[in-house]
Design a protein around this motif. Structure first.
Motif, short mmCIF file in Angstrom:
data_model
loop_
_atom_site.label_atom_id
_atom_site.label_comp_id
_atom_site.label_asym_id
_atom_site.label_seq_id
_atom_site.Cartn_x
_atom_site.Cartn_y
_atom_site.Cartn_z
N THR A 57 -2.93 2.04 -1.78
CA THR A 57 -2.22 0.78 -1.97
C THR A 57 -0.78 1.00 -2.43
OG1 THR A 57 -3.15 0.60 -4.20
CG2 THR A 57 -4.31 -0.53 -2.43
N CYS A 73 -3.89 -0.43 -9.89
CA CYS A 73 -3.00 -0.52 -8.72
C CYS A 73 -1.64 -1.02 -9.15
CB CYS A 73 -3.60 -1.46 -7.68
SG CYS A 73 -2.50 -1.76 -6.28
N ALA A 98 -10.08 -3.00 -2.23
CA ALA A 98 -10.18 -2.20 -3.45
C ALA A 98 -10.89 -2.91 -4.59
CB ALA A 98 -8.80 -1.76 -3.91
N THR A 99 -11.01 -4.24 -4.53
CA THR A 99 -11.76 -4.91 -5.59
C THR A 99 -13.27 -4.75 -5.38
OG1 THR A 99 -11.66 -6.97 -4.34
CG2 THR A 99 -10.01 -6.68 -6.07
N ARG A 109 0.15 -2.86 -7.70
CA ARG A 109 0.35 -4.24 -7.25
C ARG A 109 -0.45 -5.24 -8.09
NH1 ARG A 109 2.25 -3.64 -1.42
NH2 ARG A 109 2.64 -1.42 -1.41
N CYS A 147 -7.06 -5.47 1.99
CA CYS A 147 -7.40 -4.59 0.88
C CYS A 147 -8.81 -4.87 0.34
CB CYS A 147 -6.39 -4.69 -0.26
SG CYS A 147 -6.70 -3.43 -1.51
N CYS A 185 0.49 -8.08 -3.22
CA CYS A 185 -0.92 -7.67 -3.15
C CYS A 185 -1.40 -7.69 -1.70
CB CYS A 185 -1.76 -8.60 -4.02
SG CYS A 185 -3.53 -8.29 -3.90
N LEU A 186 -2.24 -6.73 -1.35
CA LEU A 186 -2.67 -6.56 0.05
C LEU A 186 -4.02 -7.20 0.32
CD1 LEU A 186 -1.74 -2.76 0.11
CD2 LEU A 186 -0.38 -4.62 1.08
S1 SF4 Z 1 -6.35 -6.08 -4.22
FE1 SF4 Z 1 -5.57 -4.11 -3.42
S2 SF4 Z 1 -3.35 -4.34 -3.27
FE2 SF4 Z 1 -4.10 -6.02 -4.55
S3 SF4 Z 1 -3.86 -5.26 -6.61
FE3 SF4 Z 1 -5.96 -4.77 -5.99
S4 SF4 Z 1 -5.83 -2.71 -5.14
FE4 SF4 Z 1 -3.75 -3.47 -5.28
#
Ligand code: SF4
Ligand code: SF4
Lengths: 479, 338
Positions: free
Chosen positions: B259, B211, B240-241, B213, B238, B231-232
């Protein structure tokens, strides 16, 4: 009288069934069925209002930006927030890219392959048409699909991805565009223009948009190659202007909103063939022939409760009406209401029909291709793209936009931070509406009546042309 | 040998779908999807959005598969299977056939070499299964996170695999096309699928990997409202993790991702993603996000976050809550040598 059923009706978006009563080779009555119900309005009830931004676009993978923009517009009204001007521009650019991609997909992938069918073998244009437009094998798809993919790179920059983006918010868009990205957007718009000028029109967009009447169009066609001129020749040879005539009533909610109004204005092309203000409060939905329970006819107060065993019902689609009348929507309606010279002339000569609907779509594509360039240049890169706000008071709100296929409305009622009711009237809900309680059919049902199917019955190609000329989106229809 | 004997015969059907998976895959291939399919010897028996055959001609194709006259190599379904009302499937009839998609899938699936669920709807139920699930929508072999679905947990296709779930809403065109082509070469084994039936070449990555970010993530420098650069995860939802996908490594539509686009990953590749509420806000308990990276002890995460926050460079901190870069990466300003 024989009854024929046509389905699955493919090369439309989603699933469609058409039933025709035929006498002496002529259609006497048509019934149009949307055979899929998913229940988005029920799914949205009870949710936090902003969840509409994630769920509503998923009504439709072909016009997901339109659905997003309608939800965002309803929420914007709810939050009483003014969108950042950059956000409106970025939304317009992305929305235009989606709509143009839809028009391209319709012309090349859904509509034109019918002229390559065996039914037309023997026409002097058939061999060339087959080579160019045969479904999945014609050379046109090899030109159109990469052009479409390139155009949709607009989404990678503005919307993150397509379909189904969360970039379109009540206050604007979620990502500021920088100088390098503006240049990339311009280069995508330029590539799109060049595709249109090389392949679709074989002429400059300015020249095409200067054609102001049916006569000028005929003269222009004779001197040009390109797929548009090819279509015009087919349309003449098959008299497509006499096929699939609409009711004559059309509307547009107005498209591509900016800080100083819309690119294509809001209005009604009414019974006196004049453009009038649109009486928005006169929109109702009738469920007499839909598998739905009775509810309020006003979308701001109605709910959606399926009733699969309801007698006399034949579609999951409700029947929207404006002042009690079925209305045709889509590019032809938008361009007529906008007073586009060529479309206005064609409509005054022969109303809405298979040929004019397709011409309107391609003319509109040329117009929005130019607008995309202007909006991109108008972005003020150092200013914000989004104004934020989160407060949503109780009340009823509406978001009205134009999707590629026509007028799209989201009606949302909020109570105590939850969606109390959510009603959607999609473009194809208008065009492919079933009968209402006065037994008046929707625009397609009326357009099919009188069509000559000869001995071909369910295989009649004329029926295919008429249905696809509306570019139906069945997944939107009943949602 | 006829054309369809030599080639891989693919049938693509749409259930309770939005058509978005098809719209996505049409972006595949430098000379267009149809050309790409042909190059790999794939014969599209029928696809509702693109094929010439309509009405009875289309039904004839399906019928000839059922009758064993045409070999079906790959059967793809886009969209959920609507089982309702009352297990009749009538919420989603295949037009002109008086038969539901539910029924068609039950009949066709045993004929298929492989069955592919295209998108999270066909895989797990997806958005139609959200909330009250008005149509009793399920995936082909999963109902949310539970195995089962329309075909049942025990289902195996003719060549012995469970349903292959190309999850995503919509899936990346590459995920779909690579799965199709790998199966054309019989190059996917059961061990190449994860616990939710997803191809591991996608599911072995997290959407968070790569990402743009990530630097903000390292320092827990977070965006607070829409269109900011940070970071979202901390405030804007977010996931995505926790969500699988190589979204940020391969990118979408020529360079984007959720993102990158400035909004949260809503974990669209995960079964049940549609059940979340407040997609763009982070659920928190005592100020700490509920959905932390799954493979990290919570206490560690909290301790590391506090530490990294205290070490956040000014540039990263200020840019996180701005929509444009306000502090560019610095150059060494001092000319004197140490
Ligand atoms: S948590 Fe979401 S916004 Fe933050 S770095 Fe990971 S993918 Fe990107
Ligand atoms: S980033 Fe997340 S929500 Fe976006 S496509 Fe990838 S998995 Fe789906």
């Amino acid at each position: 009288m024989t009854r024929i059923t046509i389905g699955p009706f493919n090369r439309v978006e989603g699933d469609l069934e058409v039933r025709l009563d035929v006498e002496s080779g002529r259609v006497m009555r048509a019934e149009v069925t949307a055979p899929l119900y998913r229940g988005f309005e029920q799914i949205l009830e009870g949710r936090p209002p902003l969840d509409a931004l994630a769920l509503a676009p998923r009504i439709c993978g072909i016009c997901s930006v339109s659905q997003s923009v309608a939800a965002a517009a309803a929420l914007r009204e709810a939050m009483a927030v003014e969108a950042a001007p950059n956000g409106l521009l970025a939304t317009n650019i992305a929305h235009a890219a989606e709509n143009a991609a839809d028009h391209l997909t319709h012309f090349y992938i859904f509509f034109m392959p019918d002229f390559a069918r065996e039914a037309y073998a023997g026409h002097d244009w058939h061999e060339a048409t087959r080579e160019r437009f045969a479904a999945t094998r014609g050379s046109a798809a090899r030109d159109a699909l990469p052009a479409r993919a390139r155009l949709l790179e607009t989404m990678g920059i503005i919307a993150g991805k397509w379909p189904h983006s969360l970039a379109f918010q009540p206050g604007g868009t979620t990502r500021a565009i920088d100088l390098g990205e503006r240049v990339r957007l311009l280069s995508i718009a330029t590539a799109f223009r060049s595709f249109l000028e090389r392949v679709v029109f074989a002429d400059s967009l300015e020249n095409v948009l200067a054609i102001a009447s049916a006569d000028e169009l005929d003269r222009w066609r004779d001197g040009h190659g390109g797929d548009f001129a090819h279509f015009l020749r087919l349309a003449d040879s098959l008299a497509l202007s006499a096929l699939g005539r609409g009711t004559g009533l059309m509307m547009s909610y107005g498209a591509y909103h900016g800080t100083d109004g819309e690119l294509f204005p809001r209005g009604l092309f009414g019974p006196r063939s004049a453009i009038e203000p649109l009486p928005l409060t006169q929109i109702t939905e009738d469920v007499s022939h839909a598998w739905m329970r009775d509810s309020s006819v006003d979308p701001a107060h109605s709910s959606t409760v399926p009733d699969p065993d309801k007698p006399a019902a034949y579609s999951w689609c409700k029947a929207p009406r404006l002042s009690g009348q079925p209305i045709e929507v889509g590019a032809i309606a938008r361009q007529t209401v906008a007073g586009q010279a060529l479309i206005a002339d064609l409509v005054s000569a022969s109303g809405t029909n298979v040929r004019n609907r397709v011409i309107a779509r391609l003319i509109e594509t040329a117009r929005i291709a130019l607008a995309m360039e202007q909006w991109t240049r108008a972005l003020r890169l150092s200013e914000p793209f989004c104004h934020n706000s989160r407060d949503i008071p109780n009340g009823s709100y509406v978001g009205l936009v134009e999707a590629a296929r026509g007028s799209l409305g989201h009606w949302m009622a909020v109570r105590d931070g939850r969606i109390e009711r959510y009603q959607i009237i999609a473009p194809t809900t208008w065009n492919f509406s079933p009968r209402d309680s006065f037994d008046v059919g929707g625009p397609l049902e009326q357009a099919l009546v009188g069509t000559d199917v000869g001995d071909a019955g369910a295989r009649a190609v004329a029926i295919q042309h008429i249905v696809r000329s509306f570019d139906p989106c069945m997944v939107c229809t009943a949602h | 040998m006829s054309r369809s004997d030599a080639m891989t015969n693919v049938l693509w059907l749409q259930g309770a779908s939005c058509g978005g998976c098809t719209m996505s895959i049409l972006e595949s291939g430098a000379s267009g999807w149809f050309d790409e399919l042909r190059q790999f010897g794939v014969n599209l028996l029928w696809h509702p959005s693109v094929s010439e055959e309509t009405g009875e001609e289309a039904v004839d194709i399906l019928q000839s598969v059922l009758e064993g006259k045409v070999r079906l190599d790959l059967l793809l379904l886009e969209g959920s299977v609507a089982r309702g009302p009352n297990d009749t499937g009538r919420f989603n009839m295949l037009a002109g056939t008086n038969r539901s998609i539910y029924r068609w899938m039950l009949d066709l699936a045993p004929h298929a070499g492989y069955v592919i669920a295209v998108g999270s709807c066909a895989a797990y139920g997806g958005v139609p299964a959200a909330g009250s699930n008005p149509t009793d929508a399920v995936g082909l072999q999963f109902e949310g996170t539970d195995s089962g679905g329309a075909l049942g947990a025990a289902f195996r296709s003719r060549l012995g695999l469970p349903v292959i779930n190309v999850a995503g809403c919509a899936p990346h065109p590459g995920w779909m096309m690579e799965t199709i082509l790998a199966l054309t070469a019989r190059d996917i084994a059961a061990s190449d699928l994860d616990g939710y039936g997803r191809p591991k070449f996608v599911a072995n990555h997290l959407a968070h990997h790569g990402c743009s970010r990530n630097e903000f993530y390292e320092f827990k420098a977070s965006a607070e409202t829409m269109s900011e650069r940070g970071c979202l995860m901390e405030h804007l939802g977010c996931k995505a993790t926790q969500a699988v996908g190589d979204c940020n490594q391969r990118s979408w539509n020529g360079g984007g991702s959720c993102t990158k686009g400035g909004y949260a990953c809503i974990a669209c590749t995960s079964p049940g993603f549609e059940g979340a509420q407040n997609f763009l806000a982070t659920a928190k308990l005592a100020g700490i996000p509920v959905g932390l990276p799954t493979d990290m002890p919570k206490a560690w995460f909290v301790a590391l976050a506090a530490l990294s926050k205290s070490a956040t460079p000014r540039r990263v901190r200020l840019n996180a809550t701005a929509d444009h870069v306000v502090v560019p990466p610095g150059r060494a300003t001092t000319k004197t040598k140490p």
